[in-house]
Design an enzyme around this catalytic site. Structure first.
Site, PDB file in Angstrom:
ATOM      1  N   SER A  38       0.798  -1.230   0.000  1.00 31.32           N
ATOM      2  CA  SER A  38       0.000   0.000   0.000  1.00 31.32           C
ATOM      3  C   SER A  38       0.825   1.272   0.000  1.00 31.32           C
ATOM      4  O   SER A  38       0.324   2.327  -0.379  1.00 31.32           O
ATOM      5  CB  SER A  38      -0.924   0.026   1.226  1.00 31.32           C
ATOM      6  OG  SER A  38      -0.156  -0.009   2.416  1.00 31.32           O
ATOM      7  N   ASP A 328      -2.761   8.638   7.642  1.00 32.39           N
ATOM      8  CA  ASP A 328      -3.740   7.766   8.302  1.00 32.39           C
ATOM      9  C   ASP A 328      -2.991   6.899   9.314  1.00 32.39           C
ATOM     10  O   ASP A 328      -1.802   7.130   9.563  1.00 32.39           O
ATOM     11  CB  ASP A 328      -4.530   6.955   7.256  1.00 32.39           C
ATOM     12  CG  ASP A 328      -3.688   5.912   6.530  1.00 32.39           C
ATOM     13  OD1 ASP A 328      -2.544   5.640   6.947  1.00 32.39           O
ATOM     14  OD2 ASP A 328      -4.179   5.351   5.523  1.00 32.39           O
ATOM     15  N   HIS A 331       0.044   5.213   7.062  1.00 27.58           N
ATOM     16  CA  HIS A 331       0.729   5.708   5.867  1.00 27.58           C
ATOM     17  C   HIS A 331       1.163   7.159   5.994  1.00 27.58           C
ATOM     18  O   HIS A 331       0.432   7.984   6.535  1.00 27.58           O
ATOM     19  CB  HIS A 331      -0.186   5.561   4.644  1.00 27.58           C
ATOM     20  CG  HIS A 331      -0.632   4.161   4.427  1.00 27.58           C
ATOM     21  ND1 HIS A 331      -1.830   3.682   4.915  1.00 27.58           N
ATOM     22  CD2 HIS A 331      -0.032   3.120   3.804  1.00 27.58           C
ATOM     23  CE1 HIS A 331      -1.949   2.397   4.593  1.00 27.58           C
ATOM     24  NE2 HIS A 331      -0.869   2.035   3.926  1.00 27.58           N
TER      25      HIS A 331
END
Length: 367
Positions: A38, A328, A331
């Protein structure tokens, strides 16, 4: 709620640098290929039936379109900013229908949120592009390019390309430590699990080499216990979670050792290690030195440190993302990513070993 995605955070000390644009000329342009999770997925998971996705607001709030793109960021992610700094057209997700014709020659992003080195990592997300499937897509990509430009030009494009691969954090956060007494933690002690993951990673990188990659930047994990999600669940008084920190301290040196062995095996410096653990600790210890107000609290989230659950339209949202290391619970913010990329470009041997991206470009321009 299941924990989401990778902590292999490539985070950095801040270096004053000269403008990089003068360094790159059209003749030095390379195809760019991205593999991993991600931290570098730029939208492949949008095309999959999976919970590991970032295609809803407020993701993308600071992207040029101000809309979610599938990037786990408020704006651009690391591959985007590398392309921007190098003067290259940004890569498209491999699953995007727009990736066809001449756009194939720019490269492609094969990354998928939730994946790890091991096939059983991220099983809770169901449909994700596991790392060997990403490599299979890379092989398929090359067949498509051969139809476009022929065998010889395809081989040249791949061998002269730049590759970024970001894996490892999910093998701990979304596997070994996902639940108490996980299957992997019952099978292996941490001291035995780490070399197992590293040995499996070596197989991945050998396969990447066999497919033609000759310049590969490999990121390890950041300090796994220091992200807001782990602080929310395991921290005492804001201190990094000890067990996850131990995992990172074992994994990263063994990863670098393995990369050195691979380079010795192939007889040249194909694999470049980014010392992500130390890079991120610079943020943790002195966020104010980089212009951040905090490295503990996420901009978007809820609960302690805004580290619980996912970032959604109902989450707490900070007004100025540039002041936060973390966008977040897992990240980095776009601004943190920008500092990261400058370190990839110009960082010292302590952070980028055996060379940084500027040195790679200079070396290849003389080849």
């Amino acid at each position: 709620m299941a924990k989401l995605v990778n902590i292999s955070y490539v985070c950095v000390i801040f270096w004053l640098i000269l403008g990089f644009g003068d360094f790159v000329t059209p003749a030095e342009s390379k195809a760019f290929f991205v593999f991993g999770d991600s931290l570098v997925d730029n939208g492949n998971n949008n095309y999959l039936a999976t919970t590991a996705r970032a295609d809803a607001p407020p993701y993308g709030i600071d992207y040029p379109t101000h809309r979610p793109t599938g990037r786990f960021s408020n704006g651009l992610n690391i591959p985007d900013i590398i392309s921007e700094n190098m003067g290259w057209e940004p890569t498209l997700p491999y699953l995007s229908p727009e990736l066809r014709g001449q756009r194939l020659l720019v490269g492609a992003n094969f990354a998928s949120a939730g994946v790890g080195v091991l096939n059983d990592t991220g099983i809770q997300f169901v449909n994700i592009i596991r790392i060997y499937q990403q490599l299979n897509y890379f092989e398929q990509y090359q067949r498509r390019v051969r139809e476009l430009v022929g065998e010889e030009e395809t081989q040249r494009l791949v061998q002269e390309s730049l590759v970024l691969i970001t894996l490892g954090g999910n093998d701990f956060v979304n596997n070994y430590y996902l639940v108490p007494y996980s299957a992997r933690s019952r099978q292996y002690s941490l001291e035995k699990y780490v070399p197992y993951v590293v040995s499996e990673y070596k197989k991945v990188l050998k396969r990447l080499y066999d497919l033609g990659a000759r310049r590969v930047i490999v990121t390890g994990t950041g300090p796994l216990g220091c992200v807001p999600a782990e602080l929310a669940q395991h921290s005492r008084d804001g201190q990094c979670a000890e067990e996850l920190q131990k995992a990172a301290s074992l994994y990263n040196p063994q990863l670098v050792q393995m990369l050195n062995q691979l380079n010795n095996d192939v007889g040249t410096d194909v694999f470049v290690a980014a010392n992500t653990n130390q890079m991120h600790m610079d943020f943790i210890s002195s966020p104010q030195n980089f212009g951040f107000v905090t490295s503990k609290e996420a901009c978007c989230g809820q609960g302690p440190y805004n580290g619980m659950g996912l970032c959604t339209a109902l989450s707490n949202l900070c007004p100025n993302r540039d002041l936060y290391v973390f966008w977040d619970p897992f990240h980095p913010s776009e601004r943190a990513n920008r500092i990261i990329v400058q370190q990839i470009l110009t960082g010292s041997n302590t952070y980028m070993h055996p060379m940084n991206l500027s040195a790679i470009m200079a070396l290849d321009s003389r080849a």
